[in-house]
Each structure stands twice: as C-alpha cells, then as structure tokens.
Write a protein that holds these residues in place. Sequence first.
Motif, short mmCIF file in Angstrom:
data_model
loop_
_atom_site.label_atom_id
_atom_site.label_comp_id
_atom_site.label_asym_id
_atom_site.label_seq_id
_atom_site.Cartn_x
_atom_site.Cartn_y
_atom_site.Cartn_z
N ALA A 1 0.82 -1.22 0.00
CA ALA A 1 0.00 0.00 0.00
C ALA A 1 0.85 1.26 0.00
CB ALA A 1 -0.95 -0.01 1.20
N GLU A 2 1.91 1.29 0.80
CA GLU A 2 2.73 2.50 0.89
C GLU A 2 3.44 2.79 -0.44
OE1 GLU A 2 2.62 4.63 3.30
OE2 GLU A 2 1.19 3.33 4.33
N THR A 3 3.90 1.75 -1.10
CA THR A 3 4.54 1.93 -2.41
C THR A 3 3.56 2.49 -3.42
OG1 THR A 3 6.12 0.12 -2.03
CG2 THR A 3 5.69 0.73 -4.32
N LEU A 4 2.37 1.92 -3.47
CA LEU A 4 1.35 2.37 -4.41
C LEU A 4 0.92 3.80 -4.12
CD1 LEU A 4 -0.83 -0.88 -4.57
CD2 LEU A 4 0.62 0.02 -6.40
N LYS A 5 0.78 4.13 -2.85
CA LYS A 5 0.36 5.48 -2.47
C LYS A 5 1.41 6.52 -2.86
CE LYS A 5 -1.25 5.80 1.77
NZ LYS A 5 -1.35 5.48 3.22
N LYS A 6 2.65 6.22 -2.58
CA LYS A 6 3.72 7.18 -2.90
C LYS A 6 3.83 7.39 -4.41
CE LYS A 6 8.63 8.25 -2.25
NZ LYS A 6 8.74 8.76 -3.63
N LEU A 7 3.79 6.30 -5.15
CA LEU A 7 3.90 6.40 -6.60
C LEU A 7 2.73 7.20 -7.18
CD1 LEU A 7 5.24 5.60 -9.28
CD2 LEU A 7 3.91 3.47 -9.22
N TYR A 8 1.52 6.90 -6.71
CA TYR A 8 0.35 7.59 -7.24
C TYR A 8 0.38 9.08 -6.89
CZ TYR A 8 -4.33 8.33 -8.97
OH TYR A 8 -5.39 8.78 -9.72
N LEU A 9 0.76 9.39 -5.68
CA LEU A 9 0.80 10.79 -5.24
C LEU A 9 1.83 11.58 -6.04
CD1 LEU A 9 -0.38 12.85 -3.25
CD2 LEU A 9 1.44 12.22 -1.65
N ASP A 10 2.98 10.98 -6.29
CA ASP A 10 4.03 11.65 -7.08
C ASP A 10 3.55 11.95 -8.49
OD1 ASP A 10 5.73 11.61 -4.93
OD2 ASP A 10 6.90 9.88 -5.62
N ILE A 11 2.89 10.98 -9.13
CA ILE A 11 2.39 11.19 -10.48
C ILE A 11 1.29 12.25 -10.48
CG2 ILE A 11 1.16 10.10 -12.41
CD1 ILE A 11 2.62 7.51 -11.77
N ASN A 12 0.43 12.21 -9.46
CA ASN A 12 -0.65 13.18 -9.37
C ASN A 12 -0.11 14.61 -9.24
OD1 ASN A 12 -3.77 13.18 -8.98
ND2 ASN A 12 -3.03 14.61 -7.43
N LYS A 13 0.94 14.78 -8.45
CA LYS A 13 1.58 16.09 -8.31
C LYS A 13 2.10 16.58 -9.65
CE LYS A 13 3.35 15.51 -3.56
NZ LYS A 13 4.60 15.33 -2.77
N LYS A 14 2.74 15.69 -10.39
CA LYS A 14 3.33 16.05 -11.67
C LYS A 14 2.25 16.53 -12.64
CE LYS A 14 4.90 12.65 -14.23
NZ LYS A 14 5.79 11.57 -14.69
N TYR A 15 1.11 15.85 -12.64
CA TYR A 15 0.07 16.19 -13.60
C TYR A 15 -0.65 17.49 -13.24
CZ TYR A 15 0.40 12.17 -16.69
OH TYR A 15 0.83 11.28 -17.63
N TYR A 16 -0.94 17.70 -11.97
CA TYR A 16 -1.76 18.86 -11.60
C TYR A 16 -0.96 20.12 -11.31
CZ TYR A 16 -5.95 16.14 -11.95
OH TYR A 16 -6.98 15.40 -12.46
N GLY A 17 0.31 19.99 -11.00
CA GLY A 17 1.17 21.16 -10.92
C GLY A 17 1.05 21.96 -9.63
N PRO A 18 1.75 23.08 -9.56
CA PRO A 18 1.87 23.85 -8.32
C PRO A 18 0.60 24.57 -7.89
CG PRO A 18 2.94 25.00 -10.14
CD PRO A 18 2.56 23.66 -10.65
N ALA A 19 -0.36 24.75 -8.79
CA ALA A 19 -1.58 25.48 -8.42
C ALA A 19 -2.52 24.65 -7.56
CB ALA A 19 -2.32 25.95 -9.67
N VAL A 20 -2.29 23.32 -7.51
CA VAL A 20 -3.17 22.42 -6.77
C VAL A 20 -2.44 21.88 -5.55
CG1 VAL A 20 -4.58 20.33 -6.89
CG2 VAL A 20 -4.33 21.79 -8.90
N GLU A 21 -3.12 21.92 -4.41
CA GLU A 21 -2.55 21.38 -3.17
C GLU A 21 -2.40 19.86 -3.29
OE1 GLU A 21 -1.55 23.13 -0.26
OE2 GLU A 21 -1.69 24.69 -1.79
N SER A 22 -1.32 19.35 -2.79
CA SER A 22 -1.06 17.91 -2.84
C SER A 22 -1.71 17.23 -1.64
CB SER A 22 0.44 17.65 -2.87
OG SER A 22 0.69 16.27 -2.99
N ASP A 23 -3.03 17.06 -1.71
CA ASP A 23 -3.75 16.42 -0.61
C ASP A 23 -3.34 14.96 -0.48
OD1 ASP A 23 -5.53 18.66 0.07
OD2 ASP A 23 -6.35 18.33 -1.93
N GLN A 24 -2.95 14.57 0.71
CA GLN A 24 -2.45 13.21 0.94
C GLN A 24 -3.51 12.15 0.65
OE1 GLN A 24 0.82 12.26 1.76
NE2 GLN A 24 1.15 14.40 1.18
N GLU A 25 -4.79 12.51 0.85
CA GLU A 25 -5.86 11.53 0.65
C GLU A 25 -5.90 10.99 -0.78
OE1 GLU A 25 -7.19 14.18 4.05
OE2 GLU A 25 -6.26 14.46 2.07
N ILE A 26 -5.53 11.83 -1.76
CA ILE A 26 -5.63 11.42 -3.15
C ILE A 26 -4.66 10.27 -3.47
CG2 ILE A 26 -3.90 12.91 -4.25
CD1 ILE A 26 -7.50 12.27 -5.48
N ALA A 27 -3.73 10.03 -2.58
CA ALA A 27 -2.79 8.92 -2.77
C ALA A 27 -3.50 7.56 -2.81
CB ALA A 27 -1.74 8.91 -1.65
#
Length: 626
Positions: free
Chosen positions: A508-534
């Motif tokens: 779970a931790e591996t999947l969450k970290k990977l997903y969160l990193d990709i999500n940050k890359k796609y949405y960029g600095p204007a969007v808060e990196s909410d941990q739940e989206i992981a």
Amino acid sequence: MKKLISVVITFAILTYPTLGWAKEQQEHIVSYENRREIPNQYKWKLETMYRNQKEWEEDVHKVVRESEKFKRKYKGKLTKSPSHMKKALDDLLVLSRMEEKAYIYAQLAFDVNQSNPALQSMTDKSENMSTALYENTSWFKPEVISIPKRQMKKYLKDVELSKYKKVLKNMMHSKSHTLSKEMEGLLAKVSPMLGTGSNFYEMLEKDLRFPAILDENQQKVPLTRANYPAFMENKNREVRRVAFQTYYGTLANFQDSFAETLGTEVKADNIYAKVRHYPSALEASLQANHIPVKVYDNLIKSVHKGLPQLHRYMKLKKKMLAVEKLHMYDIHVPVMAEGSSYIPYERAQEMVLAGLKPLGKQYTKQIKQAFQNGWVDVYATEDKRSGAYQWGAYDAHPYVLLNYQGTKNDVYTLAHELGHAMNSFYSNKKQPYITSGYTTFTAEVASTLNETLLWNHEYKQAKSREEKISLLNQRLEDFRTTLFRQTQFAEFEEQIHELEQRGESLNAETLKKLYLDINKKYYGPAVESDQEIAMEWARIPHFYNSFYVYQYATSFAASAALSQQIMKEGTHAVTRIQDKLLSAGGSRSPILMLKETGIDMSKSQPIDEAMEVFGETLDELEKLLD
C-alpha cells in the motif's frame, strides 16, 4: 473472471443529482427503490436474446457438450485436408458464437440485480461454461501453428479456407507466443485463478460501506461509491472536503486489502506475459491488437509536453473559484451554475439526437429505435452495477447500461455509450461474425466522437456569456478527465507493472507514494497535494483490465480530429467514418482503420493537435473572463 473486453464502463462520469436542491426541483427527480418499480420502457429487453431461462440453459449445456465433441473430433487431425480444417473452424465459430451469447445474457441479467442469488448462480454457470470451452479448444491454436510452413502456404491459398485466411495468418503471427498443446491446456485450467484479483476487487468494492456525512443543511446523507462524484460537484466546499476525506479515509482503512488485490492482478499480468515470452505485460496486451508500444509511449510523452497547459488551466480554475488554495476536492466543481438542475431522461434523448444530427438521418433513426426497442437500461437501484457500459452479442442488438440521475454528465454518458452501441450495430450488420469484433482501441473513438459532436452542438446554440463559459469549462474538463487523467492512469499502470516485474513489492505504501508523485506532476503547483488522493488508485476498476485506459486518451484525440473532418466535409466525412471505422469491425488492424479515416495514431501528431485545441479552448475561456 473472464475479461469483458467489449465492456466499456465509464466510471469517472457517473454522478448523482447535486445535493441540497430546492424542494420544487427535487419533486421532478425520478428515482426508484427497486427494479420492480421501474416501468418497462426504461429497462432493457433481454428476452430478445432468450425467451426464458430454459432456452439459456440449453445453450450452456450445449456449449459444454459440443466443445467436448469438438475436441474428440478434430484434435490431432487438422492437417488431414483443407476441407477438414474448414469444418473445424466452422464448428469452432458456432461454439464461440453460442458461448458469447449465453455468457453475455447471464452477465447482463446479473448486473441489474446483483443481490439476486439465482442470477449469481447463472453467472457462475456461464463462467464454468466459458472455462470448459477454453479447456476443450486450447489445443487448437498450438496445433495450427505447428503445421509446417509449406503446408500452411497451401492452406492459405485454398479457396475453401479463403474466409479464414486472416484468422490463420494471425495465429501464425503469434507463433512465438503460443505454447505447446500441453502447456496451453494447463494454462486453460488455471486461467480462472488469474482473475482472482479482479474478482476480489469487485466483491470488496461491492461490500464496502462509507460513513454518512452532513450536507450543507446539516442533514445526515449517505456517502456511496456511486454518489461520491456528485459530492465532488457540490457547491458547498465544506461538504466537498468532508466527502473527500471520508471517502479516501475509508479506502485507506482497507489499503492493504486493496493493495493485495491490485498486486495480484499485476502479478497475473506479468506471469501471463512471461509464460508467453513477451518482454513485458504492456507488450503482451498491445500485441493482440497489433498496436506498437510506441503508441503508448508517444501518448505519455506528448501529454507530458502538454502538462504546462493543464497547470495553466488549474491556475485559472483557482482564480475562477476564488480560493486561496485549490484542493483536489475543488477541481471537479462547476465554475458556473447549470441552467437546469435535473434533466429528465426524455429530454436527454432529445439532446443526444440533436447533437448527433451531423452523423446523418440513418444514424439518428437507428438511435430512436434503440430508445424504443429496449436497448437501454436507464435508472439506478441499490443492487444495480454502478457506472455505464455497452455490451452485446453478435446475435442480438447492443445493450446499454446506465445509472441515470439527470445530470449533464449523464446526458453525455448516454451519447458516449450509444456511440459504442452504434459501432456494434454497424459492425455486426456489415461484417461476418469472424471479423465483427472491433478492438478497444477504436471502440472509444466512436463513443468520444459522439460526445464531441454533442458539445459542438450545445456550444453553437449557446446565447449568453454564462452559457459559453460553462460549456468551455465543460470541454476543458473533458480534456482533463480523458486526455490528461487517463494518461495519468496509464503511466501509473505501466510503472506498477514494471515494479512488480523487477520483483519489488506493490504494498500500500509503495502504491500510495507512486500515485501521489504522479498526481503532483500532472496537476502542478496550483493544486494542493492532498495526501488523501494517494488512495485514488483503489477506486479505479479499469486497473483490473490491463492497459485499457490509455485508449480513452488516444481515442479522445482521434475523435477530436474526426469531428473537425465532419464540420469541414460534412456527408463525405460521415460516409468515410462509417465505412472505414464504424462498419469495419476487426477486419483490419485498428491503426490501419484510423489511417484510412485520415488519423495516424502511430505518430504523436494527433495528440499534439489535441493539445493545441485544449490551449485554444483555454484561450477562449480566458477572453470571456476578462
């Protein structure tokens, strides 16, 4: 569970009515507690497939019985003569056609009434039937490809086998990935186990319950997997935040179970690829439809180039919503109020028919008949499968499952699934059974083309600045949720398969970290990196149909180009699209079929051009906001 390749489940666009409407508006909402309450005109007619269960059971038993006879009659004897090979192929097609119809009938019946144990038993019988057919015919392909080249050349030239030339060539093409008869037989026996991850995910998703939350009136309301998207569109930001955190918090409570199910699915994909001598599960998945891996790679690279445009859109959305911080639970909310809260289903039909008028009178006439003749199962009930899809057998008309709740998204879902239905209708009408099945790569072109045409019609009809702003934002959301979001999913899917292939744990931790990193890359600095989206990966059923989602993105780009052709050329473009694409089934490779319509998906150009349209749409919205 058997992979439902022809099913298209548009989970991302299923929504429930916006909560907190005025009472006078709520009185017009159509909803039903159970299936018995729903009038027949809103339910699909499965009796056009089988008049009763007895007929269905006869076919199920016949498939099992005849597949055993088929094995005894033809195994080890395919080299006897071309006529003997033809008889074997004829019989195999009859079995396949019967199995398809019986299997789909059982699944359709169950999907609208999943709490019925008798229907669950029917799906189990259909699974067993399919497994029996697979086991009794698994030797066929290895035996074909073991035929010496010289003899096969003679077979391919023989007049009796002319209609099977493409099938035999495809079998020979996959020779290096086909196992011995014994190994193919063993793989057939263990194939049900390869679907364990998918089966467990479906049960886990079905049984999962979320805590109730408070709406904007401080009233307790249920939170479910089906109505969660509606909460994300709620105008009240606190309601959105609580729904977001509650939903993903609940998923996180079961994160290890979700990780195990997804990890099992990925492992099965990689095992299958390795056993069949593919370098990766990605290549194994794409090879079946003759899709080069560079198509997948080009998509991700081209979308990466366009990410600054998405970041710009997110920055504009932040400004439009007038929030200090833009959270993931903010990005779905409409920036303008809709003109009508609830759209009756009859009105949705009218909107779709008006939007699809450019496809011609025959096309819209057939859709009217679909509405009248039981193609569509419309309304949601508690035990109905969520989402939307189109499915059908060659010997029956297509069927469309909806969970209609009267939102604008639901209207577009209807247009989308009818695109699939018409693709099936045209292919089945024009093609013999053997080449009627189109690939998923082209399937999404037909459906997203319908959505694009519907949007074009609405935008032309828009009179006020507010209407135009709302529609432009809707179109930008189409790009975000299809071209960008599905590519984001595709990138995640590719990476988790690569991780597992290297022997790394998909915990779970591996999947969450990977997903969160990709999500940050796609949405960029204007969007808060909410941990739940992981935890979002845990609610995406498409990850259990390996390397499927990228086709939403490629098809979206292709359909955007085809809609431009229709606008410029009119009838000539429509005729070309219907002849070369909608009616072509699987008669040619999907890349070639699209090339014949003027779209070359082997190059990055269609994706790059779609990015340009996204930028132009964004420019237009910014001008209206100035």
